[in-house]
Design a protein around this motif. Structure first.
Motif, PDB file in Angstrom:
ATOM      1  N   GLY A  46      31.629  42.116 112.729  1.00 17.34           N
ATOM      2  CA  GLY A  46      32.518  43.178 112.263  1.00 17.34           C
ATOM      3  C   GLY A  46      33.939  42.687 112.048  1.00 17.34           C
ATOM      4  O   GLY A  46      34.593  43.034 111.070  1.00 17.34           O
ATOM      5  N   ALA A  50      35.948  42.490 108.451  1.00 20.42           N
ATOM      6  CA  ALA A  50      37.239  43.168 108.289  1.00 20.42           C
ATOM      7  C   ALA A  50      38.326  42.197 107.857  1.00 20.42           C
ATOM      8  O   ALA A  50      39.050  42.456 106.890  1.00 20.42           O
ATOM      9  CB  ALA A  50      37.638  43.859 109.597  1.00 20.42           C
ATOM     10  N   ALA A  90      39.252  48.501 106.727  1.00 20.52           N
ATOM     11  CA  ALA A  90      39.071  49.640 107.644  1.00 20.52           C
ATOM     12  C   ALA A  90      37.617  50.091 107.683  1.00 20.52           C
ATOM     13  O   ALA A  90      37.120  50.495 108.742  1.00 20.52           O
ATOM     14  CB  ALA A  90      39.973  50.795 107.228  1.00 20.52           C
ATOM     15  N   THR A  91      36.912  50.015 106.564  1.00 23.91           N
ATOM     16  CA  THR A  91      35.499  50.397 106.578  1.00 23.91           C
ATOM     17  C   THR A  91      34.667  49.430 107.406  1.00 23.91           C
ATOM     18  O   THR A  91      33.680  49.843 108.018  1.00 23.91           O
ATOM     19  CB  THR A  91      34.906  50.494 105.159  1.00 23.91           C
ATOM     20  OG1 THR A  91      35.081  49.266 104.492  1.00 23.91           O
ATOM     21  CG2 THR A  91      35.528  51.627 104.383  1.00 23.91           C
ATOM     22  N   ILE A  93      35.747  47.918 110.166  1.00 21.88           N
ATOM     23  CA  ILE A  93      36.008  48.331 111.545  1.00 21.88           C
ATOM     24  C   ILE A  93      35.256  49.626 111.854  1.00 21.88           C
ATOM     25  O   ILE A  93      34.671  49.786 112.931  1.00 21.88           O
ATOM     26  CB  ILE A  93      37.522  48.512 111.786  1.00 21.88           C
ATOM     27  CG1 ILE A  93      38.268  47.196 111.542  1.00 21.88           C
ATOM     28  CG2 ILE A  93      37.795  49.056 113.177  1.00 21.88           C
ATOM     29  CD1 ILE A  93      37.898  46.075 112.471  1.00 21.88           C
ATOM     30  N   LEU A  94      35.237  50.558 110.913  1.00 24.43           N
ATOM     31  CA  LEU A  94      34.510  51.808 111.088  1.00 24.43           C
ATOM     32  C   LEU A  94      33.011  51.551 111.241  1.00 24.43           C
ATOM     33  O   LEU A  94      32.360  52.156 112.096  1.00 24.43           O
ATOM     34  CB  LEU A  94      34.778  52.745 109.912  1.00 24.43           C
ATOM     35  CG  LEU A  94      34.083  54.095 109.949  1.00 24.43           C
ATOM     36  CD1 LEU A  94      34.625  54.931 111.104  1.00 24.43           C
ATOM     37  CD2 LEU A  94      34.267  54.820 108.637  1.00 24.43           C
ATOM     38  N   ALA A  95      32.460  50.658 110.430  1.00 22.42           N
ATOM     39  CA  ALA A  95      31.029  50.327 110.537  1.00 22.42           C
ATOM     40  C   ALA A  95      30.721  49.703 111.892  1.00 22.42           C
ATOM     41  O   ALA A  95      29.684  50.006 112.503  1.00 22.42           O
ATOM     42  CB  ALA A  95      30.623  49.385 109.405  1.00 22.42           C
ATOM     43  N   TRP A  97      32.385  50.263 114.675  1.00 21.31           N
ATOM     44  CA  TRP A  97      32.502  51.331 115.657  1.00 21.31           C
ATOM     45  C   TRP A  97      31.258  52.227 115.657  1.00 21.31           C
ATOM     46  O   TRP A  97      30.732  52.577 116.715  1.00 21.31           O
ATOM     47  CB  TRP A  97      33.755  52.150 115.367  1.00 21.31           C
ATOM     48  CG  TRP A  97      33.934  53.300 116.286  1.00 21.31           C
ATOM     49  CD1 TRP A  97      34.297  53.270 117.606  1.00 21.31           C
ATOM     50  CD2 TRP A  97      33.739  54.676 115.963  1.00 21.31           C
ATOM     51  NE1 TRP A  97      34.346  54.545 118.107  1.00 21.31           N
ATOM     52  CE2 TRP A  97      33.998  55.423 117.119  1.00 21.31           C
ATOM     53  CE3 TRP A  97      33.363  55.336 114.798  1.00 21.31           C
ATOM     54  CZ2 TRP A  97      33.891  56.801 117.145  1.00 21.31           C
ATOM     55  CZ3 TRP A  97      33.267  56.708 114.831  1.00 21.31           C
ATOM     56  CH2 TRP A  97      33.532  57.427 115.992  1.00 21.31           C
ATOM     57  N   VAL A  98      30.773  52.600 114.470  1.00 20.40           N
ATOM     58  CA  VAL A  98      29.582  53.444 114.378  1.00 20.40           C
ATOM     59  C   VAL A  98      28.367  52.720 114.939  1.00 20.40           C
ATOM     60  O   VAL A  98      27.569  53.295 115.682  1.00 20.40           O
ATOM     61  CB  VAL A  98      29.348  53.883 112.909  1.00 20.40           C
ATOM     62  CG1 VAL A  98      27.977  54.517 112.728  1.00 20.40           C
ATOM     63  CG2 VAL A  98      30.429  54.848 112.467  1.00 20.40           C
ATOM     64  N   GLN A  99      28.223  51.448 114.626  1.00 20.39           N
ATOM     65  CA  GLN A  99      27.090  50.664 115.137  1.00 20.39           C
ATOM     66  C   GLN A  99      27.140  50.564 116.651  1.00 20.39           C
ATOM     67  O   GLN A  99      26.136  50.741 117.324  1.00 20.39           O
ATOM     68  CB  GLN A  99      27.100  49.267 114.502  1.00 20.39           C
ATOM     69  CG  GLN A  99      25.970  48.369 114.936  1.00 20.39           C
ATOM     70  CD  GLN A  99      26.293  47.534 116.163  1.00 20.39           C
ATOM     71  OE1 GLN A  99      27.455  47.318 116.508  1.00 20.39           O
ATOM     72  NE2 GLN A  99      25.267  47.084 116.831  1.00 20.39           N
ATOM     73  N   TRP A 113      28.535  48.932 105.941  1.00 19.95           N
ATOM     74  CA  TRP A 113      29.751  48.466 105.289  1.00 19.95           C
ATOM     75  C   TRP A 113      29.524  48.130 103.819  1.00 19.95           C
ATOM     76  O   TRP A 113      30.386  48.397 102.986  1.00 19.95           O
ATOM     77  CB  TRP A 113      30.289  47.244 106.030  1.00 19.95           C
ATOM     78  CG  TRP A 113      31.488  46.656 105.411  1.00 19.95           C
ATOM     79  CD1 TRP A 113      32.762  47.127 105.474  1.00 19.95           C
ATOM     80  CD2 TRP A 113      31.544  45.470 104.608  1.00 19.95           C
ATOM     81  NE1 TRP A 113      33.609  46.308 104.776  1.00 19.95           N
ATOM     82  CE2 TRP A 113      32.890  45.289 104.231  1.00 19.95           C
ATOM     83  CE3 TRP A 113      30.596  44.553 104.174  1.00 19.95           C
ATOM     84  CZ2 TRP A 113      33.292  44.220 103.445  1.00 19.95           C
ATOM     85  CZ3 TRP A 113      31.002  43.490 103.400  1.00 19.95           C
ATOM     86  CH2 TRP A 113      32.340  43.331 103.039  1.00 19.95           C
ATOM     87  N   LEU A 116      29.801  51.040 101.159  1.00 21.96           N
ATOM     88  CA  LEU A 116      31.180  51.544 101.143  1.00 21.96           C
ATOM     89  C   LEU A 116      32.128  50.520 100.527  1.00 21.96           C
ATOM     90  O   LEU A 116      33.031  50.875  99.761  1.00 21.96           O
ATOM     91  CB  LEU A 116      31.628  51.905 102.555  1.00 21.96           C
ATOM     92  CG  LEU A 116      30.887  53.070 103.212  1.00 21.96           C
ATOM     93  CD1 LEU A 116      31.289  53.200 104.670  1.00 21.96           C
ATOM     94  CD2 LEU A 116      31.147  54.346 102.451  1.00 21.96           C
TER      95      LEU A 116
END
Length: 144
Positions: A46, A50, A90-91, A93-95, A97-99, A113, A116
């Protein structure tokens, strides 16, 4: 089990986020468990997604105006590239976090990711082309 230990020996466990991540015996010897945070390849993947994705777009967006000086359209296109790079990073990092929050396998990071990032990349290209054509210029007359 730690080498040199027998049944009934006293140990101390270090708990992090509800998981025992390290065991320490009476002599102070330490051993990480499989739940330890140092061995998580998901964090590295991740982070790499990023920083590489943001870094490449930031590099392109920063060097672009240097090679096309005195052009407001090129400067605006470079700004679009840089800001879309922030979104792509940012996507990632978001991916991650969701994982991590859902305890999904590592392949879920690029699976989340990728689509997106492709949408943001297509948007970035569209905005850069529009900036180069002058479609993003403000043609409204100044207010009196």
């Amino acid at each position: 089990m730690m080498s040199g230990m027998g049944p009934g020996d006293n140990v101390v466990g270090l708990i992090w986020h509800g998981q025992v991540i390290e065991i320490r015996d009476a002599d102070g010897q330490r051993q990480q468990t499989s739940d330890g945070p140092l061995g998580w390849p998901e964090d590295r993947l991740g982070g790499a997604l990023a920083f590489v994705s943001f870094g490449l777009t930031a590099l392109v967006g920063s060097l672009w105006p240097l090679f096309a000086r005195r052009s407001r359209r090129h400067a605006k296109a470079a700004t679009m590239v840089r800001w879309h790079g922030v979104g792509i990073g940012a996507t990632a990092i978001l991916a991650l976090w969701v994982q991590g929050a859902n305890e999904w396998p590592m392949w879920a990071i690029p699976a989340l990711w990728g689509p997106l990032a492709l949408l943001l990349l297509a948007s970035m290209v569209g905005f850069a082309v529009a900036a180069l054509r002058g479609d993003l210029d403000d043609d409204a007359p100044p207010a009196p």
